[in-house]
Design a protein around this motif. Structure first.
Motif, PDB file in Angstrom:
ATOM      1  N   LEU A 128     -31.595 114.866  41.746  1.00 26.29           N
ATOM      2  CA  LEU A 128     -31.056 113.504  41.652  1.00 26.29           C
ATOM      3  C   LEU A 128     -32.096 112.593  41.011  1.00 26.29           C
ATOM      4  N   PRO A 129     -31.638 111.532  40.322  1.00 27.15           N
ATOM      5  CA  PRO A 129     -32.584 110.549  39.782  1.00 27.15           C
ATOM      6  C   PRO A 129     -33.035 109.584  40.880  1.00 27.15           C
ATOM      7  N   VAL A 130     -34.075 108.838  40.583  1.00 25.28           N
ATOM      8  CA  VAL A 130     -34.666 107.918  41.565  1.00 25.28           C
ATOM      9  C   VAL A 130     -33.644 106.935  42.115  1.00 25.28           C
ATOM     10  N   ASN A 131     -32.827 106.324  41.263  1.00 24.18           N
ATOM     11  CA  ASN A 131     -31.871 105.311  41.742  1.00 24.18           C
ATOM     12  C   ASN A 131     -30.884 105.895  42.744  1.00 24.18           C
ATOM     13  N   ALA A 132     -30.406 107.106  42.501  1.00 26.66           N
ATOM     14  CA  ALA A 132     -29.486 107.748  43.449  1.00 26.66           C
ATOM     15  C   ALA A 132     -30.198 108.062  44.755  1.00 26.66           C
ATOM     16  N   LEU A 133     -31.442 108.511  44.655  1.00 20.47           N
ATOM     17  CA  LEU A 133     -32.220 108.802  45.867  1.00 20.47           C
ATOM     18  C   LEU A 133     -32.494 107.519  46.645  1.00 20.47           C
ATOM     19  N   ALA A 134     -32.784 106.443  45.942  1.00 16.76           N
ATOM     20  CA  ALA A 134     -33.036 105.163  46.614  1.00 16.76           C
ATOM     21  C   ALA A 134     -31.807 104.708  47.378  1.00 16.76           C
ATOM     22  N   GLU A 135     -30.647 104.871  46.763  1.00 16.48           N
ATOM     23  CA  GLU A 135     -29.397 104.486  47.433  1.00 16.48           C
ATOM     24  C   GLU A 135     -29.176 105.342  48.684  1.00 16.48           C
ATOM     25  N   LYS A 136     -29.382 106.645  48.558  1.00 11.46           N
ATOM     26  CA  LYS A 136     -29.174 107.534  49.709  1.00 11.46           C
ATOM     27  C   LYS A 136     -30.169 107.265  50.838  1.00 11.46           C
ATOM     28  N   ALA A 137     -31.403 106.909  50.470  1.00 11.82           N
ATOM     29  CA  ALA A 137     -32.440 106.658  51.475  1.00 11.82           C
ATOM     30  C   ALA A 137     -32.393 105.233  52.012  1.00 11.82           C
ATOM     31  N   GLY A 138     -31.619 104.352  51.355  1.00 10.71           N
ATOM     32  CA  GLY A 138     -31.553 102.960  51.798  1.00 10.71           C
ATOM     33  C   GLY A 138     -32.838 102.197  51.545  1.00 10.71           C
ATOM     34  N   LYS A 139     -33.536 102.552  50.475  1.00 14.87           N
ATOM     35  CA  LYS A 139     -34.809 101.915  50.121  1.00 14.87           C
ATOM     36  C   LYS A 139     -34.767 101.493  48.663  1.00 14.87           C
ATOM     37  N   SER A 140     -35.728 100.695  48.257  1.00 15.52           N
ATOM     38  CA  SER A 140     -35.802 100.279  46.852  1.00 15.52           C
ATOM     39  C   SER A 140     -36.257 101.454  45.990  1.00 15.52           C
ATOM     40  N   ALA A 141     -35.910 101.385  44.722  1.00 15.67           N
ATOM     41  CA  ALA A 141     -36.326 102.439  43.797  1.00 15.67           C
ATOM     42  C   ALA A 141     -37.851 102.514  43.709  1.00 15.67           C
ATOM     43  N   ALA A 142     -38.517 101.372  43.776  1.00 20.72           N
ATOM     44  CA  ALA A 142     -39.981 101.353  43.715  1.00 20.72           C
ATOM     45  C   ALA A 142     -40.595 102.075  44.917  1.00 20.72           C
ATOM     46  N   ALA A 143     -40.058 101.805  46.104  1.00 21.08           N
ATOM     47  CA  ALA A 143     -40.568 102.462  47.313  1.00 21.08           C
ATOM     48  C   ALA A 143     -40.313 103.965  47.256  1.00 21.08           C
ATOM     49  N   VAL A 144     -39.116 104.356  46.833  1.00 23.81           N
ATOM     50  CA  VAL A 144     -38.777 105.778  46.735  1.00 23.81           C
ATOM     51  C   VAL A 144     -39.664 106.463  45.710  1.00 23.81           C
ATOM     52  N   SER A 145     -39.949 105.797  44.602  1.00 27.41           N
ATOM     53  CA  SER A 145     -40.831 106.366  43.579  1.00 27.41           C
ATOM     54  C   SER A 145     -42.215 106.659  44.145  1.00 27.41           C
ATOM     55  N   GLN A 146     -42.718 105.766  44.986  1.00 32.66           N
ATOM     56  CA  GLN A 146     -44.029 105.997  45.608  1.00 32.66           C
ATOM     57  C   GLN A 146     -43.994 107.208  46.527  1.00 32.66           C
ATOM     58  N   HIS A 147     -42.945 107.331  47.317  1.00 31.56           N
ATOM     59  CA  HIS A 147     -42.815 108.493  48.195  1.00 31.56           C
ATOM     60  C   HIS A 147     -42.702 109.774  47.376  1.00 31.56           C
ATOM     61  N   LEU A 148     -41.894 109.738  46.322  1.00 30.29           N
ATOM     62  CA  LEU A 148     -41.706 110.919  45.484  1.00 30.29           C
ATOM     63  C   LEU A 148     -43.002 111.328  44.794  1.00 30.29           C
ATOM     64  N   ALA A 149     -43.821 110.360  44.421  1.00 32.47           N
ATOM     65  CA  ALA A 149     -45.113 110.672  43.800  1.00 32.47           C
ATOM     66  C   ALA A 149     -45.995 111.449  44.777  1.00 32.47           C
ATOM     67  N   LYS A 150     -46.026 111.010  46.031  1.00 31.24           N
ATOM     68  CA  LYS A 150     -46.804 111.726  47.053  1.00 31.24           C
ATOM     69  C   LYS A 150     -46.232 113.120  47.292  1.00 31.24           C
ATOM     70  N   MET A 151     -44.911 113.211  47.343  1.00 31.51           N
ATOM     71  CA  MET A 151     -44.273 114.510  47.568  1.00 31.51           C
ATOM     72  C   MET A 151     -44.493 115.449  46.384  1.00 31.51           C
ATOM     73  N   ARG A 152     -44.574 114.872  45.203  1.00 29.48           N
ATOM     74  CA  ARG A 152     -44.848 115.687  44.011  1.00 29.48           C
ATOM     75  C   ARG A 152     -46.274 116.226  44.059  1.00 29.48           C
ATOM     76  N   LEU A 153     -47.237 115.389  44.449  1.00 30.17           N
ATOM     77  CA  LEU A 153     -48.621 115.836  44.587  1.00 30.17           C
ATOM     78  C   LEU A 153     -48.754 116.934  45.642  1.00 30.17           C
ATOM     79  N   ALA A 154     -47.934 116.840  46.669  1.00 33.27           N
ATOM     80  CA  ALA A 154     -47.938 117.853  47.740  1.00 33.27           C
ATOM     81  C   ALA A 154     -47.127 119.089  47.359  1.00 33.27           C
ATOM     82  N   ARG A 155     -46.564 119.083  46.158  1.00 36.48           N
ATOM     83  CA  ARG A 155     -45.760 120.187  45.631  1.00 36.48           C
ATOM     84  C   ARG A 155     -44.497 120.456  46.449  1.00 36.48           C
ATOM     85  N   MET A 156     -43.937 119.384  46.990  1.00 37.93           N
ATOM     86  CA  MET A 156     -42.663 119.500  47.705  1.00 37.93           C
ATOM     87  C   MET A 156     -41.494 119.284  46.757  1.00 37.93           C
TER      88      MET A 156
END
Length: 125
Positions: A44-72
């Motif tokens: 899914l793209p960031v905007n769809a994930l933000a909608e599903k998580a109930g958070k802003s796209a900017a906040a979700v992008s930060q979480h995804l960056a950490k999860m990407r570094l952790a190879r999740m």
């Protein structure tokens, strides 16, 4: 390669205990758990994930960056859109097990899962 032939050790002295703790720390966030749940069926793209998580796209992008570094999670770019997907099934399995544990804690676990796990626990005693 020797790394491919090593067995996973599930013992208290495993060299992976500290790394496992880091994995749990990464998952100790409700937004990240929601992102893993949202990604379980595909990318899914960031905007769809933000909608599903109930958070802003900017906040979700930060979480995804950490999860990407952790190879999740991993990414794929299509034009200007970046799509995220789970790297493998391990994070999903951890989240699913945690959800099932929560169900058991509240006494709301499905009947068949409760008996299945009680039998497993009894067998391990």
């Amino acid at each position: 390669m020797n790394a491919d032939k090593r067995e996973c050790t599930l013992t208290p002295d495993s060299e992976y205990v500290e790394l496992a703790v880091e994995v749990f720390a990464m998952l100790a966030d409700a937004t990240r758990v929601r992102l893993i749940l949202a990604l379980r069926n595909g990318e899914l793209p960031v905007n769809a994930l933000a909608e599903k998580a109930g958070k802003s796209a900017a906040a979700v992008s930060q979480h995804l960056a950490k999860m990407r570094l952790a190879r999740m999670v991993t990414t794929r770019q299509e034009g200007t859109k970046v799509y995220y997907r789970l790297q493998d099934g391990h994070a999903w399995e951890l989240v699913a097990d945690a959800i099932h544990q929560a169900e058991h804690t509240l006494g709301t676990a499905p009947h068949h899962r409760l008996h299945q796990h009680q039998g497993t626990a009894a067998a391990g005693q």
